[in-house]
Motif scaffolding. Structure first.
Motif, mmCIF file in Angstrom:
data_model
loop_
_atom_site.group_PDB
_atom_site.id
_atom_site.type_symbol
_atom_site.label_atom_id
_atom_site.label_comp_id
_atom_site.label_asym_id
_atom_site.label_seq_id
_atom_site.Cartn_x
_atom_site.Cartn_y
_atom_site.Cartn_z
ATOM 1 N N ILE A 36 0.857 -1.188 0.000
ATOM 2 C CA ILE A 36 0.000 0.000 0.000
ATOM 3 C C ILE A 36 0.891 1.234 0.000
ATOM 4 O O ILE A 36 1.622 1.480 0.958
ATOM 5 C CB ILE A 36 -0.934 0.011 1.245
ATOM 6 C CG1 ILE A 36 -1.701 -1.315 1.374
ATOM 7 C CG2 ILE A 36 -1.875 1.212 1.216
ATOM 8 C CD1 ILE A 36 -2.590 -1.659 0.206
ATOM 9 N N GLY A 59 -1.427 -1.282 -4.042
ATOM 10 C CA GLY A 59 -2.588 -0.409 -3.824
ATOM 11 C C GLY A 59 -2.119 1.026 -3.781
ATOM 12 O O GLY A 59 -1.298 1.391 -2.939
ATOM 13 N N GLN A 60 -2.584 1.832 -4.704
ATOM 14 C CA GLN A 60 -2.128 3.227 -4.774
ATOM 15 C C GLN A 60 -3.293 4.080 -5.262
ATOM 16 O O GLN A 60 -4.010 3.684 -6.175
ATOM 17 C CB GLN A 60 -0.914 3.311 -5.712
ATOM 18 C CG GLN A 60 -0.452 4.720 -6.088
ATOM 19 C CD GLN A 60 0.016 5.553 -4.900
ATOM 20 O OE1 GLN A 60 0.670 5.067 -3.983
ATOM 21 N NE2 GLN A 60 -0.355 6.830 -4.892
ATOM 22 N N ARG A 61 -3.445 5.260 -4.636
ATOM 23 C CA ARG A 61 -4.516 6.150 -5.124
ATOM 24 C C ARG A 61 -4.132 6.687 -6.497
ATOM 25 O O ARG A 61 -2.936 6.751 -6.838
ATOM 26 C CB ARG A 61 -4.766 7.275 -4.117
ATOM 27 C CG ARG A 61 -3.574 8.148 -3.886
ATOM 28 C CD ARG A 61 -3.854 9.221 -2.846
ATOM 29 N NE ARG A 61 -2.637 9.997 -2.630
ATOM 30 C CZ ARG A 61 -2.478 10.909 -1.696
ATOM 31 N NH1 ARG A 61 -3.442 11.183 -0.860
ATOM 32 N NH2 ARG A 61 -1.345 11.567 -1.580
ATOM 33 N N LYS A 62 -5.161 7.087 -7.255
ATOM 34 C CA LYS A 62 -4.931 7.567 -8.621
ATOM 35 C C LYS A 62 -4.104 8.851 -8.619
ATOM 36 O O LYS A 62 -4.162 9.626 -7.672
ATOM 37 C CB LYS A 62 -6.280 7.831 -9.310
ATOM 38 C CG LYS A 62 -7.045 6.544 -9.670
ATOM 39 C CD LYS A 62 -6.748 6.090 -11.093
ATOM 40 C CE LYS A 62 -7.201 4.672 -11.383
ATOM 41 N NZ LYS A 62 -8.657 4.444 -11.288
ATOM 42 N N TYR A 66 0.406 6.553 -9.303
ATOM 43 C CA TYR A 66 -0.343 5.427 -9.876
ATOM 44 C C TYR A 66 0.168 5.196 -11.307
ATOM 45 O O TYR A 66 0.438 4.062 -11.719
ATOM 46 C CB TYR A 66 -1.839 5.754 -9.878
ATOM 47 C CG TYR A 66 -2.735 4.641 -10.354
ATOM 48 C CD1 TYR A 66 -3.315 3.756 -9.452
ATOM 49 C CD2 TYR A 66 -3.036 4.489 -11.724
ATOM 50 C CE1 TYR A 66 -4.163 2.738 -9.879
ATOM 51 C CE2 TYR A 66 -3.873 3.474 -12.161
ATOM 52 C CZ TYR A 66 -4.440 2.608 -11.241
ATOM 53 O OH TYR A 66 -5.275 1.605 -11.673
ATOM 54 N N GLU A 82 -6.940 0.385 -6.563
ATOM 55 C CA GLU A 82 -7.144 1.465 -5.600
ATOM 56 C C GLU A 82 -6.859 0.868 -4.224
ATOM 57 O O GLU A 82 -6.995 -0.359 -4.036
ATOM 58 C CB GLU A 82 -8.596 1.963 -5.668
ATOM 59 C CG GLU A 82 -8.940 2.745 -6.920
ATOM 60 C CD GLU A 82 -8.496 4.216 -6.844
ATOM 61 O OE1 GLU A 82 -7.903 4.638 -5.836
ATOM 62 O OE2 GLU A 82 -8.754 4.925 -7.839
ATOM 63 N N ILE A 83 -6.528 1.706 -3.271
ATOM 64 C CA ILE A 83 -6.099 1.206 -1.959
ATOM 65 C C ILE A 83 -7.137 0.269 -1.314
ATOM 66 O O ILE A 83 -6.798 -0.808 -0.821
ATOM 67 C CB ILE A 83 -5.743 2.395 -1.030
ATOM 68 C CG1 ILE A 83 -4.424 3.026 -1.505
ATOM 69 C CG2 ILE A 83 -5.630 1.942 0.426
ATOM 70 C CD1 ILE A 83 -3.993 4.274 -0.748
ATOM 71 N N LEU A 105 -4.903 7.196 6.985
ATOM 72 C CA LEU A 105 -5.455 5.998 6.333
ATOM 73 C C LEU A 105 -5.736 4.862 7.325
ATOM 74 O O LEU A 105 -6.373 3.863 6.972
ATOM 75 C CB LEU A 105 -4.508 5.517 5.227
ATOM 76 C CG LEU A 105 -5.169 4.593 4.187
ATOM 77 C CD1 LEU A 105 -6.078 5.396 3.258
ATOM 78 C CD2 LEU A 105 -4.144 3.816 3.372
ATOM 79 N N THR A 108 -9.163 3.016 7.657
ATOM 80 C CA THR A 108 -9.456 2.191 6.475
ATOM 81 C C THR A 108 -8.681 0.883 6.529
ATOM 82 O O THR A 108 -9.214 -0.194 6.236
ATOM 83 C CB THR A 108 -9.050 2.963 5.189
ATOM 84 O OG1 THR A 108 -9.562 4.277 5.283
ATOM 85 C CG2 THR A 108 -9.551 2.289 3.942
#
Ligand SMILES: NC(=O)C1=CN([C@@H]2O[C@H](COP(=O)(O)OP(=O)(O)OC[C@H]3O[C@@H](n4cnc5c(N)ncnc54)[C@H](O)[C@@H]3O)[C@@H](O)[C@H]2O)C=CC1
Ligand SMILES: CC(=O)[C@](C)(O)C(=O)O
Ligand SMILES: [Mg+2]
Ligand SMILES: [Mg+2]
Length: 347
Positions: A36, A59-62, A66, A82-83, A105, A108
């Motif tokens: 992540i 897992g990486q945010r846009k 990314y 997505e994460i 984070l 989550t």
């Protein structure tokens, strides 16, 4: 564990001979390792594990990072998510966001930590400073760390060259009874040379001291001091930079890395050796109080507090960039840029 004598003190370490890659692959055969975050450690660790034959997803945010992951060969919907989705699919969750971002984070991540999963860190920060970070994992997951002793960029570069950085490892929570073996297997998987055991508190305390001290903070400080004295006495930027930095990185540090300080000294003139042998103790004595002040500031958690407060601000990246630009634009490092451009291999 192999027993190695480190300067008269025996320590147990894990080597690649006794814990080969095949064994690491076996230990983690049924795991989906979800990395992540794709900043500095994320790419190094995930690519090394992928090349080592592990089942890895990212897992990486846009955004820009990314896109970098895509460029590195991670496939959206197959190995790149997505994460939230990566957290769901992963059985070992590698929490490789910046330490400050981990706080945001955490809720989550925590929600995804169903019994049987593992939580992996590369720093003791989040757990050690749990009163400040709120990171308290559920009791029924394994929690361990592998902390490569160097930049993720070097971790990857050395791996590609067939070399490796050393890493420390530690277990914080062993719910499965197998956490330690999993931690070691992860350490081998990310490409470590040898692994030495620590705990979360010792890892974060030594790491924060080292990076503020000789590894990053002190080295820049001592460079700047010598450069300024040379310049104030009429030496040119070129002469001052070469005598302060370039010779160290290009000529002398590789000799230290190869065979130690006395070996580097022995390969310099007797004039230099006489002077260095006379002057290293005054430098040690002058700087030791600052190192003691630093260690106490780490121990009192003042450094953690500063790091969290400053790095949680919405504009922290911009502010960091301003401070990095100040270094970059200083005469010393501008002189360095010119010096680097003149290295024979670059022209
Ligand atoms: N930089 C290094 O080489 C080393 C780092 N470590 C440790 O490894 C861990 C990861 O550090 P770095 O790789 O330096 O991290 P980093 O600062 O490069 O950031 C990693 C990722 O976090 C993501 N991110 C940031 N804020 C976010 C948010 N609010 N929500 C979702 N994603 C967010 C970014 O997109 C980036 O991909 C830390 O615990 C650090 O102390 C340990 C050894 C060396
Ligand atoms: C590269 C490393 O290990 C550091 C300096 O501790 C860090 O980036 O936090
Ligand atoms: Mg470190
Ligand atoms: Mg560090």
């Amino acid at each position: 564990m192999a027993t190695i004598n480190f300067g008269g003190v025996e320590e147990q370490v894990v080597t690649r001979e006794e814990f080969p890659l095949e064994k690491a692959r076996e230990v983690l055969a049924n795991e989906t390792i979800a990395v992540i975050g794709y900043g500095v450690q994320g790419p190094g660790q995930s690519l090394n594990m992928r090349d080592n034959g592990f089942n890895v997803i990212v897992g990486q945010r846009k955004g820009k990072t990314y896109d970098k992951a895509v460029a590195d060969g991670w496939v959206p919907g197959e190995t790149l998510f997505e994460i939230g989705e990566a957290l769901e699919k992963g059985t070992i969750i590698c929490f490789l966001l910046s330490d400050a971002a981990q706080i945001e984070l955490w809720p989550t991540v925590k929600a995804a930590l169903v019994p049987g999963k593992s939580l992996y860190f590369s720093h003791g920060f989040g757990i050690t400073y749990k009163e400040k970070t709120g990171i308290v994992p559920p009791a029924d997951v394994d929690v361990f760390l592998v902390a490569p002793k160097g930049s993720g960029t070097s971790l990857r570069r050395l791996f590609v060259e067939g070399k490796g950085l050393n890493s420390s490892f530690a277990v914080y929570q062993d719910a499965s009874g197998n956490a330690r073996t999993k931690a070691i297997a992860m350490g081998i998987g990310v490409g470590s040379g040898y692994l030495f055991e620590t705990d979360f508190y010792k890892e974060v305390t030594s790491d924060l001291t080292g990076e503020r001290g000789t590894l990053m903070g002190a080295i820049q400080g001592i460079f700047a001091a010598q450069y300024d004295v040379l310049r104030a006495n009429g030496h040119s930027p070129s002469e001052a930079f070469n005598e302060t930095v370039e010779e160290l990185t290009q000529s002398l540090m590789p000799l230290v890395a190869e065979n130690g300080m006395d070996w580097m000294y022995a390969n310099c003139s007797t004039t230099a050796q006489r002077g260095a042998l006379d002057w290293w103790k005054p430098f040690r004595d002058a700087s030791k109080p600052v190192f003691e002040q630093l260690y106490n500031s780490v121990k009192s958690q003042e450094q953690a507090e500063i790091s969290i407060t400053r790095n949680s601000q919405p504009d922290y990246r911009e502010k960091l960039e301003v401070e990095l630009a100040e270094l970059r634009e200083s005469e010393m490092w501008q002189a360095g840029k010119a010096v680097r451009s003149l290295r024979p291999e670059r022209s």
